[in-house]
Motif scaffolding. Structure first.
Motif, PDB file in Angstrom:
ATOM      1  N   LEU A 103      -1.056   1.768  -0.025  1.00 53.44           N
ATOM      2  CA  LEU A 103       0.924   1.775   0.506  1.00 53.44           C
ATOM      3  C   LEU A 103       1.001   3.963  -0.014  1.00 53.44           C
ATOM      4  CD1 LEU A 103       2.261  -1.104  -1.860  1.00 53.44           C
ATOM      5  CD2 LEU A 103       2.501  -0.790   0.947  1.00 53.44           C
ATOM      6  N   ASN A 104       0.324   4.335  -0.142  1.00 49.86           N
ATOM      7  CA  ASN A 104       0.854   5.942  -0.503  1.00 49.86           C
ATOM      8  C   ASN A 104      -0.777   6.701  -0.790  1.00 49.86           C
ATOM      9  OD1 ASN A 104       1.863   4.239  -3.136  1.00 49.86           O
ATOM     10  ND2 ASN A 104       1.576   6.848  -3.151  1.00 49.86           N
ATOM     11  N   ARG A 105      -0.612   8.006  -0.745  1.00 44.38           N
ATOM     12  CA  ARG A 105      -1.346   8.840  -1.600  1.00 44.38           C
ATOM     13  C   ARG A 105      -0.787   9.647  -2.441  1.00 44.38           C
ATOM     14  NH1 ARG A 105      -6.947   7.697  -0.293  1.00 44.38           N
ATOM     15  NH2 ARG A 105      -6.822   5.955   1.176  1.00 44.38           N
ATOM     16  N   ASN A 106      -1.076  10.249  -3.285  1.00 48.81           N
ATOM     17  CA  ASN A 106      -0.609  11.205  -4.157  1.00 48.81           C
ATOM     18  C   ASN A 106       1.094  11.039  -4.897  1.00 48.81           C
ATOM     19  OD1 ASN A 106      -3.097  13.150  -3.267  1.00 48.81           O
ATOM     20  ND2 ASN A 106      -1.009  14.085  -1.606  1.00 48.81           N
ATOM     21  N   GLY A 107       1.427  11.363  -5.151  1.00 45.33           N
ATOM     22  CA  GLY A 107       2.441  11.451  -5.713  1.00 45.33           C
ATOM     23  C   GLY A 107       2.768  10.656  -7.170  1.00 45.33           C
ATOM     24  N   GLN A 108       1.436  10.578  -8.658  1.00 45.29           N
ATOM     25  CA  GLN A 108       1.760  10.673 -10.022  1.00 45.29           C
ATOM     26  C   GLN A 108       1.235  11.639 -10.289  1.00 45.29           C
ATOM     27  OE1 GLN A 108       2.220   6.802  -9.773  1.00 45.29           O
ATOM     28  NE2 GLN A 108       1.892   7.762  -7.817  1.00 45.29           N
ATOM     29  N   GLY A 109       1.988  12.131 -11.657  1.00 47.82           N
ATOM     30  CA  GLY A 109       1.935  13.267 -11.909  1.00 47.82           C
ATOM     31  C   GLY A 109       1.290  12.791 -14.092  1.00 47.82           C
ATOM     32  N   MET A 297       4.410  13.010  -1.681  1.00 46.33           N
ATOM     33  CA  MET A 297       3.621  11.708  -1.524  1.00 46.33           C
ATOM     34  C   MET A 297       3.622  11.331   0.002  1.00 46.33           C
ATOM     35  SD  MET A 297       5.919   8.409  -3.194  1.00 46.33           S
ATOM     36  CE  MET A 297       5.668   9.061  -4.912  1.00 46.33           C
ATOM     37  N   SER A 298       2.259  10.528   0.279  1.00 52.38           N
ATOM     38  CA  SER A 298       2.268  10.607   1.514  1.00 52.38           C
ATOM     39  C   SER A 298       2.369   9.180   1.993  1.00 52.38           C
ATOM     40  CB  SER A 298       0.590  11.330   2.083  1.00 52.38           C
ATOM     41  OG  SER A 298       0.782  11.361   3.949  1.00 52.38           O
ATOM     42  N   PHE A 299       2.475   8.691   2.233  1.00 51.18           N
ATOM     43  CA  PHE A 299       2.589   6.935   2.963  1.00 51.18           C
ATOM     44  C   PHE A 299       2.444   7.001   4.479  1.00 51.18           C
ATOM     45  CE2 PHE A 299       6.619   7.795   0.510  1.00 51.18           C
ATOM     46  CZ  PHE A 299       6.291   7.798  -0.486  1.00 51.18           C
ATOM     47  N   PHE A 300       2.000   7.675   5.486  1.00 51.18           N
ATOM     48  CA  PHE A 300       1.227   6.820   6.355  1.00 51.18           C
ATOM     49  C   PHE A 300       0.261   8.146   7.575  1.00 51.18           C
ATOM     50  CE2 PHE A 300       1.445   6.846  11.144  1.00 51.18           C
ATOM     51  CZ  PHE A 300       0.693   4.968  11.162  1.00 51.18           C
ATOM     52  N   ASP A 301       0.654   9.637   7.184  1.00 49.26           N
ATOM     53  CA  ASP A 301       0.451  10.733   8.415  1.00 49.26           C
ATOM     54  C   ASP A 301      -1.062   9.887   9.093  1.00 49.26           C
ATOM     55  OD1 ASP A 301      -0.927  13.056   8.506  1.00 49.26           O
ATOM     56  OD2 ASP A 301      -2.613  12.962   6.834  1.00 49.26           O
ATOM     57  N   GLY A 302      -0.297   9.558  10.248  1.00 51.65           N
ATOM     58  CA  GLY A 302      -0.993   9.264  11.109  1.00 51.65           C
ATOM     59  C   GLY A 302      -1.774   7.604  11.130  1.00 51.65           C
ATOM     60  N   GLY A 303      -1.841   6.691  10.274  1.00 52.56           N
ATOM     61  CA  GLY A 303      -2.718   6.059   9.537  1.00 52.56           C
ATOM     62  C   GLY A 303      -3.962   6.300   8.704  1.00 52.56           C
ATOM     63  N   VAL A 305      -3.495   7.551   5.431  1.00 54.94           N
ATOM     64  CA  VAL A 305      -3.257   7.067   4.703  1.00 54.94           C
ATOM     65  C   VAL A 305      -3.543   5.763   3.881  1.00 54.94           C
ATOM     66  CG1 VAL A 305      -0.814   6.847   2.756  1.00 54.94           C
ATOM     67  CG2 VAL A 305      -1.145   8.530   3.837  1.00 54.94           C
ATOM     68  N   ASN A 306      -3.978   5.077   5.323  1.00 59.19           N
ATOM     69  CA  ASN A 306      -3.852   3.823   4.733  1.00 59.19           C
ATOM     70  C   ASN A 306      -4.595   2.722   4.660  1.00 59.19           C
ATOM     71  OD1 ASN A 306      -1.105   4.172   6.970  1.00 59.19           O
ATOM     72  ND2 ASN A 306      -0.278   3.437   4.786  1.00 59.19           N
ATOM     73  N   TYR A 307      -5.750   3.358   5.695  1.00 60.82           N
ATOM     74  CA  TYR A 307      -6.680   2.456   5.559  1.00 60.82           C
ATOM     75  C   TYR A 307      -7.766   2.120   4.200  1.00 60.82           C
ATOM     76  CZ  TYR A 307     -11.800   1.192   7.446  1.00 60.82           C
ATOM     77  OH  TYR A 307     -12.703   0.790   7.408  1.00 60.82           O
ATOM     78  N   PRO A 308      -8.189   1.082   3.999  1.00 61.71           N
ATOM     79  CA  PRO A 308      -8.501   0.710   2.592  1.00 61.71           C
ATOM     80  C   PRO A 308      -9.908   1.356   2.311  1.00 61.71           C
ATOM     81  CG  PRO A 308      -8.193  -1.232   3.951  1.00 61.71           C
ATOM     82  CD  PRO A 308      -7.672  -0.218   4.773  1.00 61.71           C
ATOM     83  N   ARG A 309     -10.225   2.405   2.369  1.00 65.07           N
ATOM     84  CA  ARG A 309     -11.563   3.096   3.042  1.00 65.07           C
ATOM     85  C   ARG A 309     -12.580   2.907   0.976  1.00 65.07           C
ATOM     86  NH1 ARG A 309     -10.492   7.476   3.115  1.00 65.07           N
ATOM     87  NH2 ARG A 309     -10.068   7.786   5.634  1.00 65.07           N
TER      88      ARG A 309
END
Length: 379
Positions: A103-109, A297-303, A305-309
């Motif tokens: 769902l997202n990358r980054n954005g915590q602390g 925080m990144s939610f998509f970035d052209g896809g 973000v979302n691929y479950p690598r």
């Protein structure tokens, strides 16, 4: 944020056939990165795929886990590490779990108390600052195998502080952390926004580091479910991934993040003022002292973000061994564990239907201590 349950006679179709289930209950915890789920509900992205979504706020990640396992929730906004912990039986009762998408990358602390912030400044390092407290420091995270525990442990260890010996680590639901910090029950905590912004607004502490500085582009929350949900309802699961991809794409623009902040502020979601939520959701960290601006925080970035690598999942397995949550052993099987959890085939099908590109499977990242990660397959 509930909707009427559709009649059992209503069965929608996607391009692969009828949906096995059309009304889905999605769990979440009060964090800003639930924005895609809120957008999916507010804008009813699911309707074009035959789905009606019901959002169900949960008081803690343990509650999310328990209700996924009991079937009370169909899927949930969840810590990446929660899913892996349950799969391995070290984050609660063992169950076969699935990650549908990221769902997202980054954005915590990580936020430190005012006392510890000052001690670090005076003594020149975190280790020396902690020693000056003359007691065992207490840090909070949100779930024993979750992302926040792993970011906290990694950050502490890189500065010579052993997270299992030198501090006391406690689990507290994110919305309760600021009160605990203000009441001098904590020396610091790791969680998601908006709780770091809330701590600063209340002058209870200072954000010491954003997690994007620990691992730029790190995986964070996922859309999770039990694996039998995918096998029992494959068309529904695909439609749900399509729905969430569209919601992530919508949320990823600055204008839409500003718009969704008003919905996140509502009492049934975060119950935090919009003016506290919005700045960090759009990437503005006023007042915090950083060597460089954190990645938003990144939610998509052209896809991307979302691929479950698979390598993202393997990182958590490596950390569990490091901190004795798993017995040390051959990690050659980690890719197979990740392949069972991360539903890459399902994701590829849904992404193709949404015209979303699939990023490269292999990605090598450099963490803040100079260590690289690309999964066992990349070693």
């Amino acid at each position: 944020m509930t909707t009427p349950t559709p009649s059992s006679s209503h069965v929608a179709e996607d391009t692969h056939g009828k949906l096995e289930k059309t009304h889905l209950r999605l769990g979440f915890v009060a964090l800003s990165d639930v924005a895609p789920l809120v957008a999916a509900k507010v804008l009813e992205f699911g309707h074009s795929h035959g789905l009606t979504l019901e959002l169900c706020r949960q008081p803690s990640w343990a509650a999310v886990r328990d209700k996924l396992l009991s079937g009370e929730l169909d899927a949930a906004h969840a810590l990446y590490g929660l899913v892996y912990g349950v799969q391995l039986g070290i984050g609660g009762p063992q169950a076969d779990m699935a990650v549908l998408l990221v769902l997202n990358r980054n954005g915590q602390g990580i936020t430190l108390s005012n006392r510890l912030t000052q001690a670090v400044k005076e003594h020149g390092s975190l280790k020396a600052g902690l020693a000056s407290l003359n007691r065992v420091p207490v840090f909070a995270q949100t779930f024993p195998t979750g992302t926040h525990a792993m970011w906290l442990y990694y950050w502490l260890a890189a500065q010579g502080v052993h997270p299992l010996r030198d501090i006391q680590s406690v689990v507290i639901p994110p919305p309760q952390m600021v009160d605990a910090l203000a009441e001098d029950k904590l020396d610091g905590f790791c969680a998601g926004e908006p709780w770091h912004a809330v701590a600063e607004a209340r002058r209870a502490g200072k954000t010491a580091i954003a997690t994007s500085d620990i691992w730029p582009g790190h995986p964070e929350k996922v859309l999770a479910c039990r694996r039998d949900f995918v096998s029992l309802y494959p068309n529904t699961a695909r439609a749900l991934v399509q729905t969430m991809l569209e919601a992530c794409r919508w949320v990823d623009t600055r204008e839409h993040r500003s718009e969704i902040s008003a919905w996140l502020a509502k009492p049934e979601v975060l119950n935090v003022p919009r003016e506290v939520i919005e700045p960090r959701l759009v990437g503005i960290y006023e007042g915090a002292q950083f060597a460089k601006p954190p990645l938003a925080m990144s939610f998509f970035d052209g896809g991307k973000v979302n691929y479950p690598r698979l390598s993202d999942g393997e990182w958590f397995l490596a950390q569990y061994r490091r901190w004795n949550l798993l017995r040390d052993g051959d990690s050659a099987g980690d890719a197979a564990i990740a392949a069972g959890i991360n539903q890459t085939s399902l994701y590829r099908e849904a992404a193709a239907l949404c015209d979303v590109e699939i990023p490269e499977e292999t990605r090598v990242d450099v963490l803040f201590d100079g260590q690289t990660w690309g999964g066992n397959a990349g070693k």
